[in-house]
Motif scaffolding. Structure first.
Motif, PDB file in Angstrom:
ATOM      1  N   ALA A   8      -6.537  -8.995   8.831  1.00 34.38           N
ATOM      2  CA  ALA A   8      -7.694  -9.852   8.567  1.00 34.38           C
ATOM      3  C   ALA A   8      -7.339 -11.011   7.644  1.00 34.38           C
ATOM      4  O   ALA A   8      -7.847 -12.131   7.803  1.00 34.38           O
ATOM      5  N   ALA A   9      -6.442 -10.740   6.690  1.00 34.05           N
ATOM      6  CA  ALA A   9      -6.030 -11.789   5.751  1.00 34.05           C
ATOM      7  C   ALA A   9      -4.991 -12.718   6.360  1.00 34.05           C
ATOM      8  O   ALA A   9      -4.739 -13.812   5.838  1.00 34.05           O
ATOM      9  N   GLY A  10      -4.385 -12.282   7.466  1.00 33.83           N
ATOM     10  CA  GLY A  10      -3.341 -13.089   8.094  1.00 33.83           C
ATOM     11  C   GLY A  10      -2.080 -13.175   7.259  1.00 33.83           C
ATOM     12  O   GLY A  10      -1.347 -14.164   7.327  1.00 33.83           O
ATOM     13  N   THR A  11      -1.824 -12.136   6.476  1.00 31.81           N
ATOM     14  CA  THR A  11      -0.662 -12.139   5.585  1.00 31.81           C
ATOM     15  C   THR A  11       0.276 -10.989   5.925  1.00 31.81           C
ATOM     16  O   THR A  11      -0.116  -9.996   6.533  1.00 31.81           O
ATOM     17  N   ALA A  12       1.517 -11.140   5.502  1.00 33.30           N
ATOM     18  CA  ALA A  12       2.470 -10.044   5.627  1.00 33.30           C
ATOM     19  C   ALA A  12       2.122  -8.978   4.596  1.00 33.30           C
ATOM     20  O   ALA A  12       1.436  -9.246   3.604  1.00 33.30           O
ATOM     21  N   GLY A  13       2.597  -7.770   4.828  1.00 33.18           N
ATOM     22  CA  GLY A  13       2.337  -6.691   3.877  1.00 33.18           C
ATOM     23  C   GLY A  13       3.285  -5.537   4.116  1.00 33.18           C
ATOM     24  O   GLY A  13       3.961  -5.472   5.147  1.00 33.18           O
ATOM     25  N   ALA A  14       3.343  -4.644   3.161  1.00 32.43           N
ATOM     26  CA  ALA A  14       4.236  -3.495   3.268  1.00 32.43           C
ATOM     27  C   ALA A  14       3.479  -2.215   2.951  1.00 32.43           C
ATOM     28  O   ALA A  14       2.651  -2.186   2.027  1.00 32.43           O
ATOM     29  N   ILE A  15       3.777  -1.183   3.707  1.00 32.78           N
ATOM     30  CA  ILE A  15       3.199   0.143   3.496  1.00 32.78           C
ATOM     31  C   ILE A  15       4.339   1.120   3.277  1.00 32.78           C
ATOM     32  O   ILE A  15       5.350   1.073   3.978  1.00 32.78           O
ATOM     33  N   VAL A  16       4.169   2.005   2.308  1.00 31.18           N
ATOM     34  CA  VAL A  16       5.135   3.086   2.099  1.00 31.18           C
ATOM     35  C   VAL A  16       4.378   4.415   2.101  1.00 31.18           C
ATOM     36  O   VAL A  16       3.419   4.596   1.339  1.00 31.18           O
ATOM     37  N   ALA A  22      -4.417   2.879   8.254  1.00 31.61           N
ATOM     38  CA  ALA A  22      -5.381   2.138   9.075  1.00 31.61           C
ATOM     39  C   ALA A  22      -6.069   1.044   8.270  1.00 31.61           C
ATOM     40  O   ALA A  22      -6.181  -0.106   8.715  1.00 31.61           O
ATOM     41  N   VAL A  23      -6.526   1.401   7.073  1.00 34.46           N
ATOM     42  CA  VAL A  23      -7.214   0.410   6.245  1.00 34.46           C
ATOM     43  C   VAL A  23      -6.251  -0.690   5.816  1.00 34.46           C
ATOM     44  O   VAL A  23      -6.590  -1.880   5.855  1.00 34.46           O
ATOM     45  N   ALA A  24      -5.039  -0.322   5.435  1.00 33.36           N
ATOM     46  CA  ALA A  24      -4.065  -1.334   5.007  1.00 33.36           C
ATOM     47  C   ALA A  24      -3.743  -2.305   6.132  1.00 33.36           C
ATOM     48  O   ALA A  24      -3.739  -3.529   5.934  1.00 33.36           O
ATOM     49  N   VAL A  25      -3.473  -1.791   7.317  1.00 32.44           N
ATOM     50  CA  VAL A  25      -3.144  -2.649   8.461  1.00 32.44           C
ATOM     51  C   VAL A  25      -4.288  -3.602   8.754  1.00 32.44           C
ATOM     52  O   VAL A  25      -4.086  -4.812   8.968  1.00 32.44           O
ATOM     53  N   ARG A  26      -5.496  -3.082   8.773  1.00 28.24           N
ATOM     54  CA  ARG A  26      -6.661  -3.940   9.063  1.00 28.24           C
ATOM     55  C   ARG A  26      -6.811  -5.050   8.034  1.00 28.24           C
ATOM     56  O   ARG A  26      -7.122  -6.198   8.378  1.00 28.24           O
ATOM     57  N   ARG A  27      -6.592  -4.726   6.762  1.00 26.89           N
ATOM     58  CA  ARG A  27      -6.717  -5.738   5.715  1.00 26.89           C
ATOM     59  C   ARG A  27      -5.624  -6.794   5.824  1.00 26.89           C
ATOM     60  O   ARG A  27      -5.885  -7.990   5.653  1.00 26.89           O
ATOM     61  N   PHE A  28      -4.390  -6.376   6.095  1.00 27.52           N
ATOM     62  CA  PHE A  28      -3.312  -7.356   6.265  1.00 27.52           C
ATOM     63  C   PHE A  28      -3.600  -8.278   7.446  1.00 27.52           C
ATOM     64  O   PHE A  28      -3.407  -9.499   7.366  1.00 27.52           O
ATOM     65  N   TRP A  84       0.860  -1.187   0.000  1.00 26.97           N
ATOM     66  CA  TRP A  84       0.000   0.000   0.000  1.00 26.97           C
ATOM     67  C   TRP A  84       0.890   1.229   0.000  1.00 26.97           C
ATOM     68  O   TRP A  84       1.830   1.319   0.785  1.00 26.97           O
ATOM     69  N   VAL A  85       0.592   2.192  -0.868  1.00 27.25           N
ATOM     70  CA  VAL A  85       1.383   3.422  -0.963  1.00 27.25           C
ATOM     71  C   VAL A  85       0.492   4.630  -0.713  1.00 27.25           C
ATOM     72  O   VAL A  85      -0.475   4.865  -1.455  1.00 27.25           O
ATOM     73  N   ASN A  86       0.810   5.380   0.333  1.00 26.15           N
ATOM     74  CA  ASN A  86       0.091   6.609   0.641  1.00 26.15           C
ATOM     75  C   ASN A  86       0.867   7.786   0.043  1.00 26.15           C
ATOM     76  O   ASN A  86       1.807   8.302   0.651  1.00 26.15           O
ATOM     77  N   ASN A  87       0.447   8.171  -1.156  1.00 27.30           N
ATOM     78  CA  ASN A  87       1.144   9.229  -1.885  1.00 27.30           C
ATOM     79  C   ASN A  87       0.333  10.514  -1.986  1.00 27.30           C
ATOM     80  O   ASN A  87       0.901  11.598  -2.150  1.00 27.30           O
ATOM     81  N   ALA A  88      -0.974  10.435  -1.872  1.00 26.18           N
ATOM     82  CA  ALA A  88      -1.827  11.620  -2.041  1.00 26.18           C
ATOM     83  C   ALA A  88      -1.418  12.720  -1.068  1.00 26.18           C
ATOM     84  O   ALA A  88      -1.056  12.460   0.083  1.00 26.18           O
ATOM     85  N   ALA A  89      -1.441  13.961  -1.555  1.00 21.38           N
ATOM     86  CA  ALA A  89      -1.028  15.096  -0.730  1.00 21.38           C
ATOM     87  C   ALA A  89      -1.785  16.341  -1.146  1.00 21.38           C
ATOM     88  O   ALA A  89      -2.333  16.428  -2.253  1.00 21.38           O
ATOM     89  N   VAL A  90      -1.807  17.313  -0.241  1.00 18.64           N
ATOM     90  CA  VAL A  90      -2.429  18.612  -0.508  1.00 18.64           C
ATOM     91  C   VAL A  90      -1.332  19.668  -0.460  1.00 18.64           C
ATOM     92  O   VAL A  90      -0.639  19.800   0.544  1.00 18.64           O
TER      93      VAL A  90
END
Length: 266
Positions: A124-132, A116-122, A80-86
């Motif tokens: 719930a799926a019981g899988t590893a994941g990465a956020i940037v 928050a959404v990315a962490v919850r999805r990872f 998951w990549v949080n790139n949006a900005a103002v």
């Protein structure tokens, strides 16, 4: 095998470059899908195969949950990549406290919601994941006029570290990339608005501020994001990686100088 990613602010600039880079990241037999969240529908007109467009505000949890649903329908959510900005600034002597707080929240909420959404999805799926999280060199070296933006980006780097500590044992890595100046569409439009002489002056200033003598391409930032999402960075978490051509370590940003903030570029 199918994997998926979500990229907010995925229609232009760094976000689009990240989407395009991730689409090429799949190995043999791996299908990659990228959900691109963007407020401006026209910014996603280029999106083709493998890109799932979602039009909406990335700080709206319902929009981001929909993006997560679409990603997981397409494949296992891997990153998951949080790139949006103002990009709008204010100063405490000319703007109300409420306006400044709203501008800080406008940027910080984008990252908090996505994380928050990315962490919850990872989980719930019981899988590893990465956020940037995409922050900025301004998180550590503010420039005149950038108070709300710099404050929000510094908070996002703190959020990155806190999440890395809290969820590392669950296999979730969280990192940030801090670009210097980048030749996005917005940057090119700004140069064009100045005319040849004015643009040359800005480019000369950018060369002076970056030891590598130039600004970055969006693709160079995307490459760093892809690295932090991939297996080669499997033991990297909680870091903010400067991708600024040495700008932050050189430290020649015009801090404290009396200049129009409009001439100081991200």
């Amino acid at each position: 095998m199918s994997v998926s990613y979500v990229v907010t602010g995925g229609g232009r600039g760094i976000g689009r470059a990240v989407v395009e880079r991730l689409l090429r990241s799949g190995g043999p037999g791996v299908k990659v899908s990228v959900v691109a969240v963007e407020r401006d529908a026209e910014a996603l007109a280029w999106a083709g195969g493998g890109v799932v467009p979602v039009v909406g505000d990335a700080s709206d949890e319902a929009v981001v949950e929909r993006a997560a649903d679409l990603a997981q329908e397409a494949g296992a959510l891997a990153g998951w990549v949080n790139n949006a900005a103002v990009f709008r600034d204010a100063s405490v002597h000319t703007s109300s406290t409420a306006e400044i707080r709203a501008l800080i929240a406008a940027n910080l909420d984008l990252a908090v919601t996505g994380c928050a959404v990315a962490v919850r999805r990872f989980l719930a799926a019981g899988t590893a994941g990465a956020i940037v999280n995409v922050t900025s060199h301004q998180a550590r070296r503010a420039v005149p006029g950038s108070l709300p933006y710099s404050t929000a980006k510094a908070a996002i780097e703190g959020l990155t570290r806190a999440l890395a500590v809290e969820y590392g044992k669950r296999g979730i890595r969280v990192n940030a990339v801090a670009p210097g100046s980048v030749a996005t569409e917005r940057y090119e439009e700004f140069l064009a608005s100045l005319g040849p002489e004015g643009a040359a002056g800005i480019e000369e200033e950018m060369a002076r501020l970056h030891p590598l003598g130039r600004v970055a391409s969006p693709a160079e930032i995307a490459a760093a994001v892809a690295y932090l999402l991939g297996e080669d960075s499997g033991f990297v978490s909680g870091v903010t990686l400067p991708v600024d051509g040495g700008r932050s370590v050189l430290g020649l940003d015009p801090e404290g100088q009396d200049r129009d903030p409009a001439t100081v570029w991200e």
